[in-house]
Design a protein around this motif. Structure first.
Motif, PDB file in Angstrom:
ATOM      1  N   ASP A  11      52.819  31.970  32.433  1.00 12.63           N
ATOM      2  CA  ASP A  11      53.266  30.936  33.454  1.00 12.63           C
ATOM      3  C   ASP A  11      52.435  30.736  34.986  1.00 12.63           C
ATOM      4  N   ASP A  12      51.311  31.589  34.704  1.00 15.95           N
ATOM      5  CA  ASP A  12      50.336  32.186  36.043  1.00 15.95           C
ATOM      6  C   ASP A  12      49.293  31.248  35.523  1.00 15.95           C
ATOM      7  N   VAL A  13      48.749  31.140  34.335  1.00 14.02           N
ATOM      8  CA  VAL A  13      47.948  30.400  33.982  1.00 14.02           C
ATOM      9  C   VAL A  13      48.412  28.792  34.017  1.00 14.02           C
ATOM     10  N   PRO A  14      47.303  27.642  34.506  1.00 17.17           N
ATOM     11  CA  PRO A  14      48.379  26.459  34.433  1.00 17.17           C
ATOM     12  C   PRO A  14      47.501  25.800  32.840  1.00 17.17           C
ATOM     13  N   LEU A  15      48.329  24.880  32.302  1.00 18.95           N
ATOM     14  CA  LEU A  15      47.993  24.701  31.297  1.00 18.95           C
ATOM     15  C   LEU A  15      46.292  23.405  31.670  1.00 18.95           C
ATOM     16  N   LEU A  16      45.843  23.958  30.751  1.00 17.34           N
ATOM     17  CA  LEU A  16      44.524  23.496  30.916  1.00 17.34           C
ATOM     18  C   LEU A  16      43.937  23.575  31.933  1.00 17.34           C
ATOM     19  N   GLY A  17      43.675  23.976  32.437  1.00 13.84           N
ATOM     20  CA  GLY A  17      43.594  25.629  33.400  1.00 13.84           C
ATOM     21  C   GLY A  17      43.151  27.109  33.116  1.00 13.84           C
ATOM     22  N   SER A  18      43.089  27.835  34.555  1.00 12.48           N
ATOM     23  CA  SER A  18      42.510  29.442  34.518  1.00 12.48           C
ATOM     24  C   SER A  18      42.827  29.499  35.719  1.00 12.48           C
ATOM     25  N   ARG A  19      42.291  31.114  35.582  1.00 10.74           N
ATOM     26  CA  ARG A  19      43.139  31.910  36.602  1.00 10.74           C
ATOM     27  C   ARG A  19      41.737  33.297  37.191  1.00 10.74           C
ATOM     28  N   VAL A  20      41.254  33.740  37.409  1.00  4.67           N
ATOM     29  CA  VAL A  20      40.285  34.733  37.601  1.00  4.67           C
ATOM     30  C   VAL A  20      40.890  35.604  38.282  1.00  4.67           C
ATOM     31  N   VAL A  21      40.627  36.961  37.174  1.00  2.00           N
ATOM     32  CA  VAL A  21      40.739  37.947  37.798  1.00  2.00           C
ATOM     33  C   VAL A  21      39.754  39.053  38.509  1.00  2.00           C
ATOM     34  N   GLN A  22      40.217  39.630  39.162  1.00  2.00           N
ATOM     35  CA  GLN A  22      39.286  40.340  40.326  1.00  2.00           C
ATOM     36  C   GLN A  22      38.408  41.615  39.150  1.00  2.00           C
ATOM     37  N   ALA A  23      37.750  41.975  38.891  1.00  3.03           N
ATOM     38  CA  ALA A  23      37.766  43.361  38.284  1.00  3.03           C
ATOM     39  C   ALA A  23      36.284  44.276  38.924  1.00  3.03           C
ATOM     40  N   PRO A  24      35.735  45.422  38.544  1.00  6.40           N
ATOM     41  CA  PRO A  24      35.020  46.042  38.946  1.00  6.40           C
ATOM     42  C   PRO A  24      33.749  45.318  38.129  1.00  6.40           C
ATOM     43  N   SER A  25      34.273  44.765  37.234  1.00  2.05           N
ATOM     44  CA  SER A  25      32.804  44.738  36.479  1.00  2.05           C
ATOM     45  C   SER A  25      32.540  43.701  36.655  1.00  2.05           C
ATOM     46  N   GLY A  95      55.029  40.080  25.783  1.00  2.00           N
ATOM     47  CA  GLY A  95      57.192  38.843  26.426  1.00  2.00           C
ATOM     48  C   GLY A  95      55.757  37.796  27.456  1.00  2.00           C
ATOM     49  N   SER A  96      56.109  38.223  28.489  1.00  2.00           N
ATOM     50  CA  SER A  96      55.160  36.852  28.513  1.00  2.00           C
ATOM     51  C   SER A  96      53.999  37.428  29.846  1.00  2.00           C
ATOM     52  N   ARG A  97      54.128  38.229  30.168  1.00  2.00           N
ATOM     53  CA  ARG A  97      52.543  39.303  30.080  1.00  2.00           C
ATOM     54  C   ARG A  97      51.068  39.276  29.409  1.00  2.00           C
ATOM     55  N   ILE A  98      50.434  39.106  30.452  1.00  2.00           N
ATOM     56  CA  ILE A  98      48.925  38.844  30.229  1.00  2.00           C
ATOM     57  C   ILE A  98      48.057  40.028  30.412  1.00  2.00           C
ATOM     58  N   LEU A  99      47.488  41.038  29.092  1.00  2.00           N
ATOM     59  CA  LEU A  99      47.531  41.927  29.208  1.00  2.00           C
ATOM     60  C   LEU A  99      45.749  42.146  29.460  1.00  2.00           C
ATOM     61  N   LEU A 100      45.279  42.780  29.532  1.00  2.00           N
ATOM     62  CA  LEU A 100      43.483  42.848  29.542  1.00  2.00           C
ATOM     63  C   LEU A 100      42.761  43.827  28.553  1.00  2.00           C
ATOM     64  N   ALA A 101      42.259  44.278  28.131  1.00  2.00           N
ATOM     65  CA  ALA A 101      41.726  45.795  27.929  1.00  2.00           C
ATOM     66  C   ALA A 101      40.565  46.499  28.634  1.00  2.00           C
ATOM     67  N   ALA A 102      40.873  46.941  29.226  1.00  2.00           N
ATOM     68  CA  ALA A 102      40.919  47.589  30.408  1.00  2.00           C
ATOM     69  C   ALA A 102      39.308  48.652  30.654  1.00  2.00           C
ATOM     70  N   SER A 103      38.857  49.106  29.254  1.00  2.00           N
ATOM     71  CA  SER A 103      37.584  49.017  28.973  1.00  2.00           C
ATOM     72  C   SER A 103      36.419  47.601  29.304  1.00  2.00           C
ATOM     73  N   ALA A 104      37.029  46.817  28.986  1.00  2.00           N
ATOM     74  CA  ALA A 104      35.961  45.560  28.858  1.00  2.00           C
ATOM     75  C   ALA A 104      36.229  45.095  30.714  1.00  2.00           C
ATOM     76  N   LEU A 105      37.702  45.593  31.560  1.00  2.00           N
ATOM     77  CA  LEU A 105      37.601  44.813  33.024  1.00  2.00           C
ATOM     78  C   LEU A 105      36.487  46.393  33.843  1.00  2.00           C
ATOM     79  N   MET A 106      36.050  47.396  33.409  1.00  2.00           N
ATOM     80  CA  MET A 106      35.514  48.784  33.934  1.00  2.00           C
ATOM     81  C   MET A 106      34.674  48.825  32.846  1.00  2.00           C
ATOM     82  N   ALA A 107      33.303  47.870  32.705  1.00  2.00           N
ATOM     83  CA  ALA A 107      31.881  47.863  31.981  1.00  2.00           C
ATOM     84  C   ALA A 107      31.644  47.151  32.669  1.00  2.00           C
TER      85      ALA A 107
END
Length: 110
Positions: A11-25, A95-107
């Motif tokens: 629900d944090d991501v709007p329909l037809l929209g996006s949310r930015v996640v800041q990552a080291p990469s 469930g309702s949680r979005i998970l991103l691959a940790a390796s992609a966030l760090m690379a």
């Protein structure tokens, strides 16, 4: 370190929209299509580095706000005659949680 990092709820991501996640990469854009499907790409158009998160989502594509390149949300590939790729980030839903691959966030982005 966990293989997946929780970045918020569906629900944090709007329909037809996006949310930015800041990552080291570099920033990651999580998109939600009209059918509710979620996708994650590096937040840089392969053309000139425009912020895809600020583009228009249509179908399973996003149009870059700078020069109108259309990028597939499923593959990250530019569509039509344009060539290039915004790297796709592995994503899963628990469930309702979005998970991103940790390796992609760090690379470091290529």
């Amino acid at each position: 370190m966990s293989e997946w990092i929780d970045v918020g709820t569906v629900d944090d991501v709007p329909l037809l929209g996006s949310r930015v996640v800041q990552a080291p990469s570099g920033d990651i854009a999580v998109f939600k299509a009209a059918d509710g499907t979620l996708f994650a790409l590096r937040d840089r158009c392969p053309h000139k580095g425009g912020p895809l998160s600020q583009g228009i989502v249509h179908g399973h594509s996003v149009t870059c706000p700078l020069h109108n390149w259309v990028i597939s949300l499923a593959s990250g590939e530019a569509q039509g005659a344009d060539q290039g790729c915004a790297h796709r980030i592995p994503l899963r839903i628990e469930g309702s949680r979005i998970l991103l691959a940790a390796s992609a966030l760090m690379a470091r982005a290529a």
